[in-house]
Scaffold this motif. Structure first.
Motif, PDB file in Angstrom:
ATOM      1  N   VAL A   1     -29.789 -17.354  44.850  1.00  0.00           N
ATOM      2  CA  VAL A   1     -28.790 -16.435  44.304  1.00  0.00           C
ATOM      3  C   VAL A   1     -29.467 -15.109  43.924  1.00  0.00           C
ATOM      4  O   VAL A   1     -30.635 -15.083  43.530  1.00  0.00           O
ATOM      5  CB  VAL A   1     -28.066 -17.079  43.094  1.00  0.00           C
ATOM      6  CG1 VAL A   1     -28.945 -17.165  41.887  1.00  0.00           C
ATOM      7  CG2 VAL A   1     -26.789 -16.360  42.773  1.00  0.00           C
ATOM      8  N   LYS A   2     -28.732 -14.018  44.081  1.00  0.00           N
ATOM      9  CA  LYS A   2     -29.216 -12.688  43.710  1.00  0.00           C
ATOM     10  C   LYS A   2     -28.520 -12.260  42.424  1.00  0.00           C
ATOM     11  O   LYS A   2     -27.463 -12.770  42.082  1.00  0.00           O
ATOM     12  CB  LYS A   2     -28.910 -11.695  44.822  1.00  0.00           C
ATOM     13  CG  LYS A   2     -29.632 -12.007  46.117  1.00  0.00           C
ATOM     14  CD  LYS A   2     -29.262 -11.011  47.184  1.00  0.00           C
ATOM     15  CE  LYS A   2     -29.945 -11.384  48.488  1.00  0.00           C
ATOM     16  NZ  LYS A   2     -29.493 -10.568  49.595  1.00  0.00           N
TER      17      LYS A   2
ATOM     18  N   MET B   1     -26.783 -20.190  46.487  1.00  0.00           N
ATOM     19  CA  MET B   1     -25.448 -19.945  47.027  1.00  0.00           C
ATOM     20  C   MET B   1     -25.306 -20.744  48.315  1.00  0.00           C
ATOM     21  O   MET B   1     -26.270 -20.907  49.061  1.00  0.00           O
ATOM     22  CB  MET B   1     -25.242 -18.461  47.343  1.00  0.00           C
ATOM     23  CG  MET B   1     -25.291 -17.552  46.136  1.00  0.00           C
ATOM     24  SD  MET B   1     -23.890 -17.767  45.057  1.00  0.00           S
ATOM     25  CE  MET B   1     -22.573 -17.210  46.105  1.00  0.00           C
ATOM     26  N   CYS B   2     -24.112 -21.217  48.565  1.00  0.00           N
ATOM     27  CA  CYS B   2     -23.812 -21.955  49.784  1.00  0.00           C
ATOM     28  C   CYS B   2     -22.651 -21.256  50.481  1.00  0.00           C
ATOM     29  O   CYS B   2     -21.636 -20.955  49.853  1.00  0.00           O
ATOM     30  CB  CYS B   2     -23.437 -23.395  49.442  1.00  0.00           C
ATOM     31  SG  CYS B   2     -23.003 -24.398  50.863  1.00  0.00           S
ATOM     32  N   TRP B   3     -22.825 -20.992  51.756  1.00  0.00           N
ATOM     33  CA  TRP B   3     -21.781 -20.399  52.586  1.00  0.00           C
ATOM     34  C   TRP B   3     -21.507 -21.376  53.726  1.00  0.00           C
ATOM     35  O   TRP B   3     -22.431 -21.820  54.400  1.00  0.00           O
ATOM     36  CB  TRP B   3     -22.252 -19.083  53.184  1.00  0.00           C
ATOM     37  CG  TRP B   3     -22.655 -18.065  52.177  1.00  0.00           C
ATOM     38  CD1 TRP B   3     -23.812 -18.028  51.460  1.00  0.00           C
ATOM     39  CD2 TRP B   3     -21.915 -16.933  51.776  1.00  0.00           C
ATOM     40  NE1 TRP B   3     -23.831 -16.937  50.640  1.00  0.00           N
ATOM     41  CE2 TRP B   3     -22.670 -16.238  50.820  1.00  0.00           C
ATOM     42  CE3 TRP B   3     -20.670 -16.413  52.135  1.00  0.00           C
ATOM     43  CZ2 TRP B   3     -22.229 -15.072  50.223  1.00  0.00           C
ATOM     44  CZ3 TRP B   3     -20.236 -15.245  51.541  1.00  0.00           C
ATOM     45  CH2 TRP B   3     -21.013 -14.589  50.592  1.00  0.00           C
ATOM     46  N   SER B   4     -20.255 -21.721  53.951  1.00  0.00           N
ATOM     47  CA  SER B   4     -19.934 -22.683  54.995  1.00  0.00           C
ATOM     48  C   SER B   4     -18.527 -22.444  55.521  1.00  0.00           C
ATOM     49  O   SER B   4     -17.664 -21.937  54.803  1.00  0.00           O
ATOM     50  CB  SER B   4     -20.036 -24.118  54.461  1.00  0.00           C
ATOM     51  OG  SER B   4     -19.726 -25.047  55.470  1.00  0.00           O
ATOM     52  N   ARG B   5     -18.318 -22.859  56.747  1.00  0.00           N
ATOM     53  CA  ARG B   5     -16.971 -22.827  57.308  1.00  0.00           C
ATOM     54  C   ARG B   5     -16.255 -24.153  57.049  1.00  0.00           C
ATOM     55  O   ARG B   5     -15.061 -24.268  57.274  1.00  0.00           O
ATOM     56  CB  ARG B   5     -17.033 -22.506  58.786  1.00  0.00           C
ATOM     57  CG  ARG B   5     -17.574 -21.083  58.992  1.00  0.00           C
ATOM     58  CD  ARG B   5     -17.578 -20.665  60.403  1.00  0.00           C
ATOM     59  NE  ARG B   5     -16.195 -20.429  60.833  1.00  0.00           N
ATOM     60  CZ  ARG B   5     -15.882 -20.035  62.037  1.00  0.00           C
ATOM     61  NH1 ARG B   5     -16.808 -19.825  62.931  1.00  0.00           N
ATOM     62  NH2 ARG B   5     -14.627 -19.854  62.366  1.00  0.00           N
TER      63      ARG B   5
ATOM     64  N   VAL C   1     -22.158 -28.588  43.383  1.00  0.00           N
ATOM     65  CA  VAL C   1     -21.316 -27.398  43.469  1.00  0.00           C
ATOM     66  C   VAL C   1     -20.769 -27.103  42.073  1.00  0.00           C
ATOM     67  O   VAL C   1     -20.047 -27.906  41.491  1.00  0.00           O
ATOM     68  CB  VAL C   1     -20.174 -27.594  44.490  1.00  0.00           C
ATOM     69  CG1 VAL C   1     -19.241 -26.390  44.478  1.00  0.00           C
ATOM     70  CG2 VAL C   1     -20.741 -27.835  45.883  1.00  0.00           C
ATOM     71  N   LEU C   2     -21.157 -25.948  41.538  1.00  0.00           N
ATOM     72  CA  LEU C   2     -20.779 -25.557  40.177  1.00  0.00           C
ATOM     73  C   LEU C   2     -19.546 -24.665  40.135  1.00  0.00           C
ATOM     74  O   LEU C   2     -18.812 -24.653  39.147  1.00  0.00           O
ATOM     75  CB  LEU C   2     -21.937 -24.795  39.521  1.00  0.00           C
ATOM     76  CG  LEU C   2     -23.267 -25.521  39.442  1.00  0.00           C
ATOM     77  CD1 LEU C   2     -24.354 -24.568  38.954  1.00  0.00           C
ATOM     78  CD2 LEU C   2     -23.157 -26.713  38.532  1.00  0.00           C
TER      79      LEU C   2
ATOM     80  N   ALA D   1     -19.889 -20.983  47.572  1.00  0.00           N
ATOM     81  CA  ALA D   1     -20.014 -21.782  46.356  1.00  0.00           C
ATOM     82  C   ALA D   1     -21.352 -21.528  45.692  1.00  0.00           C
ATOM     83  O   ALA D   1     -22.343 -21.226  46.366  1.00  0.00           O
ATOM     84  CB  ALA D   1     -19.876 -23.257  46.687  1.00  0.00           C
ATOM     85  N   ALA D   2     -21.389 -21.665  44.360  1.00  0.00           N
ATOM     86  CA  ALA D   2     -22.622 -21.599  43.588  1.00  0.00           C
ATOM     87  C   ALA D   2     -23.131 -23.022  43.408  1.00  0.00           C
ATOM     88  O   ALA D   2     -22.347 -23.938  43.124  1.00  0.00           O
ATOM     89  CB  ALA D   2     -22.371 -20.953  42.228  1.00  0.00           C
ATOM     90  N   LEU D   3     -24.451 -23.204  43.593  1.00  0.00           N
ATOM     91  CA  LEU D   3     -25.044 -24.520  43.504  1.00  0.00           C
ATOM     92  C   LEU D   3     -26.067 -24.579  42.378  1.00  0.00           C
ATOM     93  O   LEU D   3     -26.778 -23.611  42.124  1.00  0.00           O
ATOM     94  CB  LEU D   3     -25.755 -24.873  44.817  1.00  0.00           C
ATOM     95  CG  LEU D   3     -24.955 -24.792  46.098  1.00  0.00           C
ATOM     96  CD1 LEU D   3     -25.840 -25.110  47.299  1.00  0.00           C
ATOM     97  CD2 LEU D   3     -23.767 -25.723  46.050  1.00  0.00           C
ATOM     98  N   GLY D   4     -26.166 -25.741  41.749  1.00  0.00           N
ATOM     99  CA  GLY D   4     -27.204 -26.028  40.763  1.00  0.00           C
ATOM    100  C   GLY D   4     -28.003 -27.227  41.228  1.00  0.00           C
ATOM    101  O   GLY D   4     -27.442 -28.207  41.719  1.00  0.00           O
TER     102      GLY D   4
END
Length: 108
Positions: free
Chosen positions: A47-48, A66-70, A88-89, A102-105
């Motif tokens: 994450v930035k 960060m997760c980017w997916s279709r 997934v948070l 999505a933001a991930l922890g």
């Protein structure tokens, strides 16, 4: 304008998405079921700082990726990438664009 879905396809790798199963019984109580796993394509990136500002305050301290997916991603899904498990948070609602962010922890 860049098509984000095409960019995601170019960077995505296979990851495992696990989702908890279950249902409500006739008393309205949640009864957990077996988790369902699927292989999806996703891009996982650190994450930035400016991305942290888009998240609710309580999530900022825990989110590191960060997760980017279709493929669809839901809150509390578990994403496994290179042997590391992430929860997934936060999921940004999407009205268009054919992708999920999505933001991930990291899980211990």
């Amino acid at each position: 304008m860049i098509d984000v879905a095409i960019a995601i396809d170019g960077e995505a790798v296979n990851v495992t998405r696990s989702r908890s199963g279950g249902a409500y019984n006739e008393d309205g109580e949640w009864v957990p079921g077996a988790a369902a796993s699927a292989t999806i394509r996703a891009a996982i990136q650190p994450v930035k700082g400016n991305q942290l500002m888009d998240m609710p305050e309580g999530i900022r301290a825990e989110a590191g990726w960060m997760c980017w997916s279709r493929s669809d991603i839901l809150l509390d899904d578990v994403i496994t990438h290179k042997g590391v498990r992430y929860r997934v948070l936060f999921v940004w609602p999407r009205d268009d664009g054919a992708f999920y962010r999505a933001a991930l922890g990291k899980l211990a």
